[in-house]
Each structure stands twice: as C-alpha cells, then as structure tokens.
Design a protein around this motif. Structure first.
Motif, PDB file in Angstrom:
ATOM      1  N   VAL A 137      -1.057   9.743  -3.172  1.00  0.00           N
ATOM      2  CA  VAL A 137      -0.967  10.339  -4.509  1.00  0.00           C
ATOM      3  C   VAL A 137      -2.337  10.348  -5.171  1.00  0.00           C
ATOM      4  CG1 VAL A 137      -0.024  10.025  -6.834  1.00  0.00           C
ATOM      5  CG2 VAL A 137       1.461   9.748  -4.841  1.00  0.00           C
ATOM      6  N   LEU A 138      -3.047   9.231  -5.080  1.00  0.00           N
ATOM      7  CA  LEU A 138      -4.371   9.141  -5.679  1.00  0.00           C
ATOM      8  C   LEU A 138      -5.330  10.130  -5.022  1.00  0.00           C
ATOM      9  CD1 LEU A 138      -5.878   7.526  -7.835  1.00  0.00           C
ATOM     10  CD2 LEU A 138      -6.515   5.866  -6.064  1.00  0.00           C
ATOM     11  N   ALA A 139      -5.256  10.238  -3.697  1.00  0.00           N
ATOM     12  CA  ALA A 139      -6.146  11.147  -2.966  1.00  0.00           C
ATOM     13  C   ALA A 139      -5.895  12.598  -3.346  1.00  0.00           C
ATOM     14  CB  ALA A 139      -5.961  10.962  -1.462  1.00  0.00           C
ATOM     15  N   LEU A 140      -4.643  12.971  -3.594  1.00  0.00           N
ATOM     16  CA  LEU A 140      -4.332  14.355  -3.972  1.00  0.00           C
ATOM     17  C   LEU A 140      -5.016  14.751  -5.279  1.00  0.00           C
ATOM     18  CD1 LEU A 140      -0.534  14.559  -3.049  1.00  0.00           C
ATOM     19  CD2 LEU A 140      -2.424  15.748  -1.932  1.00  0.00           C
ATOM     20  N   PHE A 141      -5.191  13.787  -6.179  1.00  0.00           N
ATOM     21  CA  PHE A 141      -5.884  14.070  -7.432  1.00  0.00           C
ATOM     22  C   PHE A 141      -7.402  14.079  -7.255  1.00  0.00           C
ATOM     23  CE2 PHE A 141      -1.852  12.322  -9.221  1.00  0.00           C
ATOM     24  CZ  PHE A 141      -1.476  13.450  -9.931  1.00  0.00           C
ATOM     25  N   LEU A 142      -7.900  13.343  -6.247  1.00  0.00           N
ATOM     26  CA  LEU A 142      -9.339  13.195  -6.086  1.00  0.00           C
ATOM     27  C   LEU A 142      -9.979  14.273  -5.225  1.00  0.00           C
ATOM     28  CD1 LEU A 142      -9.628   9.314  -5.566  1.00  0.00           C
ATOM     29  CD2 LEU A 142      -9.918  10.611  -7.673  1.00  0.00           C
ATOM     30  N   PHE A 196     -14.007  17.441  -3.361  1.00  0.00           N
ATOM     31  CA  PHE A 196     -14.259  18.339  -2.239  1.00  0.00           C
ATOM     32  C   PHE A 196     -13.881  19.798  -2.514  1.00  0.00           C
ATOM     33  CE2 PHE A 196     -13.160  14.120  -0.463  1.00  0.00           C
ATOM     34  CZ  PHE A 196     -14.393  13.800   0.084  1.00  0.00           C
ATOM     35  N   GLY A 197     -13.296  20.069  -3.673  1.00  0.00           N
ATOM     36  CA  GLY A 197     -12.892  21.432  -3.987  1.00  0.00           C
ATOM     37  C   GLY A 197     -11.592  21.856  -3.340  1.00  0.00           C
ATOM     38  N   TRP A 198     -10.806  20.880  -2.843  1.00  0.00           N
ATOM     39  CA  TRP A 198      -9.502  21.197  -2.249  1.00  0.00           C
ATOM     40  C   TRP A 198      -8.437  21.012  -3.332  1.00  0.00           C
ATOM     41  CZ3 TRP A 198     -10.420  17.349   2.362  1.00  0.00           C
ATOM     42  CH2 TRP A 198     -11.484  17.816   3.122  1.00  0.00           C
ATOM     43  N   TRP A 199      -8.119  22.062  -4.041  1.00  0.00           N
ATOM     44  CA  TRP A 199      -7.269  21.943  -5.226  1.00  0.00           C
ATOM     45  C   TRP A 199      -5.790  22.049  -4.868  1.00  0.00           C
ATOM     46  CZ3 TRP A 199      -9.358  19.977  -9.346  1.00  0.00           C
ATOM     47  CH2 TRP A 199     -10.734  20.102  -9.534  1.00  0.00           C
ATOM     48  N   ILE A 200      -5.314  21.047  -4.148  1.00  0.00           N
ATOM     49  CA  ILE A 200      -3.877  20.976  -3.851  1.00  0.00           C
ATOM     50  C   ILE A 200      -3.119  20.641  -5.139  1.00  0.00           C
ATOM     51  CG2 ILE A 200      -2.106  19.822  -2.470  1.00  0.00           C
ATOM     52  CD1 ILE A 200      -4.374  19.110  -0.481  1.00  0.00           C
ATOM     53  N   VAL A 201      -3.667  19.661  -5.845  1.00  0.00           N
ATOM     54  CA  VAL A 201      -3.082  19.245  -7.120  1.00  0.00           C
ATOM     55  C   VAL A 201      -4.171  19.303  -8.184  1.00  0.00           C
ATOM     56  CG1 VAL A 201      -1.949  17.380  -8.399  1.00  0.00           C
ATOM     57  CG2 VAL A 201      -1.416  17.732  -5.978  1.00  0.00           C
ATOM     58  N   LYS A 202      -3.849  19.897  -9.309  1.00  0.00           N
ATOM     59  CA  LYS A 202      -4.761  19.927 -10.448  1.00  0.00           C
ATOM     60  C   LYS A 202      -4.171  19.068 -11.565  1.00  0.00           C
ATOM     61  CE  LYS A 202      -6.573  24.588  -9.592  1.00  0.00           C
ATOM     62  NZ  LYS A 202      -6.738  25.957 -10.144  1.00  0.00           N
ATOM     63  N   GLY A 203      -5.031  18.277 -12.202  1.00  0.00           N
ATOM     64  CA  GLY A 203      -4.560  17.467 -13.314  1.00  0.00           C
ATOM     65  C   GLY A 203      -4.652  15.988 -13.014  1.00  0.00           C
ATOM     66  N   ASN A 204      -3.709  15.239 -13.545  1.00  0.00           N
ATOM     67  CA  ASN A 204      -3.684  13.788 -13.372  1.00  0.00           C
ATOM     68  C   ASN A 204      -2.238  13.305 -13.463  1.00  0.00           C
ATOM     69  OD1 ASN A 204      -3.073  13.701 -16.198  1.00  0.00           O
ATOM     70  ND2 ASN A 204      -5.261  13.824 -16.633  1.00  0.00           N
ATOM     71  N   LEU A 205      -2.053  11.999 -13.547  1.00  0.00           N
ATOM     72  CA  LEU A 205      -0.695  11.450 -13.580  1.00  0.00           C
ATOM     73  C   LEU A 205       0.036  11.783 -14.874  1.00  0.00           C
ATOM     74  CD1 LEU A 205      -1.274   7.972 -11.904  1.00  0.00           C
ATOM     75  CD2 LEU A 205       0.110   9.850 -11.005  1.00  0.00           C
ATOM     76  N   ASN A 206      -0.686  12.205 -15.897  1.00  0.00           N
ATOM     77  CA  ASN A 206      -0.040  12.611 -17.145  1.00  0.00           C
ATOM     78  C   ASN A 206       0.561  14.010 -17.041  1.00  0.00           C
ATOM     79  OD1 ASN A 206      -0.770  10.210 -18.293  1.00  0.00           O
ATOM     80  ND2 ASN A 206      -2.593  11.025 -19.301  1.00  0.00           N
ATOM     81  N   TYR A 207      -0.211  14.912 -16.433  1.00  0.00           N
ATOM     82  CA  TYR A 207       0.283  16.274 -16.208  1.00  0.00           C
ATOM     83  C   TYR A 207      -0.450  16.853 -15.015  1.00  0.00           C
ATOM     84  CZ  TYR A 207       1.292  21.209 -16.533  1.00  0.00           C
ATOM     85  OH  TYR A 207       1.694  22.484 -16.226  1.00  0.00           O
ATOM     86  N   SER A 208       0.289  17.460 -14.113  1.00  0.00           N
ATOM     87  CA  SER A 208      -0.331  18.051 -12.928  1.00  0.00           C
ATOM     88  C   SER A 208       0.385  19.338 -12.544  1.00  0.00           C
ATOM     89  CB  SER A 208      -0.293  17.072 -11.751  1.00  0.00           C
ATOM     90  OG  SER A 208       1.049  16.807 -11.361  1.00  0.00           O
TER      91      SER A 208
END
Length: 299
Positions: free
Chosen positions: A35-40, A45-57
């Motif tokens: 989960v943390l890696a998906l946000f990072l 690296f510009g791999w935008w699988i998930v945008k945002g953070n744990l508040n809103y994504s």
C-alpha cells in the motif's frame, strides 16, 4: 507468568516452523508495504498507479477511495464534499464494515510498523512497567478533533496526524515529522507498552467503532488445548480482547472475539503452538460447551 523474552513464540516455531509462527505477520507487512509503495512509486518513478494519499486517492484514474474520518471532520467544518469523495467514503465504509474496522490499523496503517517495532524492541530489552491510562482516552481524543474541526473550520488533526505524516514525509521529506514519528516510537518503547495504538490514536478509535459489525473474527476454537504459555497475550496489541474468549468457558462466554478493538492482526494465531486461534466468519457457532452432562438412566 510472562514468558521469557528469548522463549517468546519458541514453542510455536518448534511446532509449526518459522513460517507457521510468522505467517500472518509477514502477510501484514507485505500488505502494508505494498500500500505504501503504491503511493510512493508515482512521485518517485512516475508510475501513477495510485494518485493521492491515505486520506484520498484515485486508483488507475477510476477508483476513488476516501478516509471516512477525514470526511467526518470535513462535515464538521460545514464544507460540502465533492462527489468522488462521497463515493470513495462509501466504498471504504462498506469494506471495513464487512472485514472489520481495525483491520485498517493492523493491515494498512504505516505507523503500525513503527509501534510494532517499538513493542518488539521493548520485549527484547525486557523493559517492564511504565505509565498507564484508560484505553477510552482515544475516544476522547477522537471527540476532541471533531470539536476542533467544528470550531476552527479546518481539519486541524491532519496537520499532526502521524498516519498522514509518514507517507507524506517519505515523498517530500520528513522535516519536523520525524519528531512526531520518533516521539511515538520512544513513547511506546520507554513510557507505555502499546501506548499510541492502544490508548491514544483517534484513528484506531474511529475504526474500532466500525468493527462492531464486521464479518471476519478471530476465535479461540480450540481453547481447551491452551497450555497457558501466555504468548498470545504478549503478542496481542489489545490484550483485553483475548481474556474472556480464551478463558471464559466456565462463565458461558463463547470462544469468538467480538470486541471491536480486535485488529484481526493474526498474531495470536501465529504464536500459538496449539493452534487454539483461527479466523472464522461472524456467523460461525459461538457457544460455550456445557460444564456437565445430564446423568443417563441405567440400561
């Protein structure tokens, strides 16, 4: 008696092997780090699988997910949320109502890695005693942050919320955030065992309220095999939830842990050499056996 530190979970490792005694712990870490890696990976690296953070994504530009506690604070400020935020909150609420609110604490929250590390080191160094406070304190803090949102018109809690600070700091630099994360680590290590998650964190308090109706539960289905090693009590972040399901048969208490503060972390399952605990659906049988059988008539 408390197990000696060098003996903790030894019986489980001997009976089930290392993997059997750490399975759920390893799986939790994999989920948390994923989960943390998906946000990072987006900012790094510009791999935008998930945008945002744990508040809103927003996942794959399609799936919105939003933190219900942040939404509750937003409503307290009398602001109107956007449509995607409402949809995201509904999805998250539905998920945690089903699997258990405090699953978030054990399986998603990155601060859990920090507090678990402090707990393991505290056990390794054999640090005993320390401060104490009512576990209900976290609910008072939860109420306080909602009052602050209503009176200030802003989501004040998010300025210091360690759950938000940690991933945000990994992206933009921790700065003073290290003081918060480091403070929690030192507090749990030297001041109070499981102090942050077990007594203070309002995020855990909020998700425990959702956990009252969850469908996934831990149950001491083989409690008659318990050998009183106490490893489950040492490993459990919410020790009070185990006591009666494990030892309450004589009082008619069923083996299922129904307390909403159970995080479903699975550590009691891992460290038990007798496999007393297991995950069960909420609707599984949960009856204490009768203490004595009725006398049978002579044949």
């Amino acid at each position: 008696m408390k197990p000696a530190d060098n003996a903790f979970a030894r019986e489980a490792i001997e009976a089930k092997g290392w993997w059997g005694a750490h399975r759920w712990l390893v799986l939790r870490r994999l989920v948390q780090l994923t989960v943390l890696a998906l946000f990072l990976v987006g900012p790094w690296f510009g791999w935008w699988i998930v945008k945002g953070n744990l508040n809103y994504s927003l996942t794959l530009e399609t799936l919105p997910l939003a933190d219900p506690l942040v939404m509750l604070q937003l409503l307290a400020t009398r602001h109107v949320p956007e449509r995607n935020a409402i949809i995201g909150v509904c999805i998250v609420l539905a998920f945690y109502l089903l699997v258990g609110g405090r699953v978030y604490c054990a399986w998603v929250c990155p601060v859990n890695i920090v507090t678990d590390t402090a707990s393991a080191l505290r056990r390794k160094l054999d640090i005993r005693g320390g401060g104490d406070m009512p576990r209900q304190t976290r609910y008072w803090i939860l109420a306080l942050i909602l009052v602050l949102a209503a009176t200030t018109g802003g989501i004040v809690w998010e300025l210091v919320n360690p759950v938000s600070l940690l991933p945000r700091g990994l992206i933009f630099g921790m700065g003073a955030g290290w003081l918060v994360i480091g403070g929690i680590f030192l507090f749990d290590l030297f001041v109070m065992k499981r102090g942050w998650c077990g007594h203070l964190c309002p995020v855990g308090a909020f998700y425990s309220l959702l956990g009252r109706w969850s469908l996934v539960r831990v149950s001491a289905t083989k409690r008659e095999d318990c050998n009183n090693c106490l490893d489950c009590f040492v490993a459990c972040p919410e020790q009070q939830v185990i006591r009666m399901p494990l030892k309450g048969a004589a009082k008619g208490v069923g083996p299922m842990i129904l307390d909403s503060n159970c995080t479903n972390c699975g550590r009691c399952i891992d460290v038990c050499s007798k496999d007393v605990f297991t995950f069960v659906p909420r609707f599984a049988p949960n009856e204490a056996p009768t203490t004595s059988a009725a006398p049978q008539p002579p044949q």
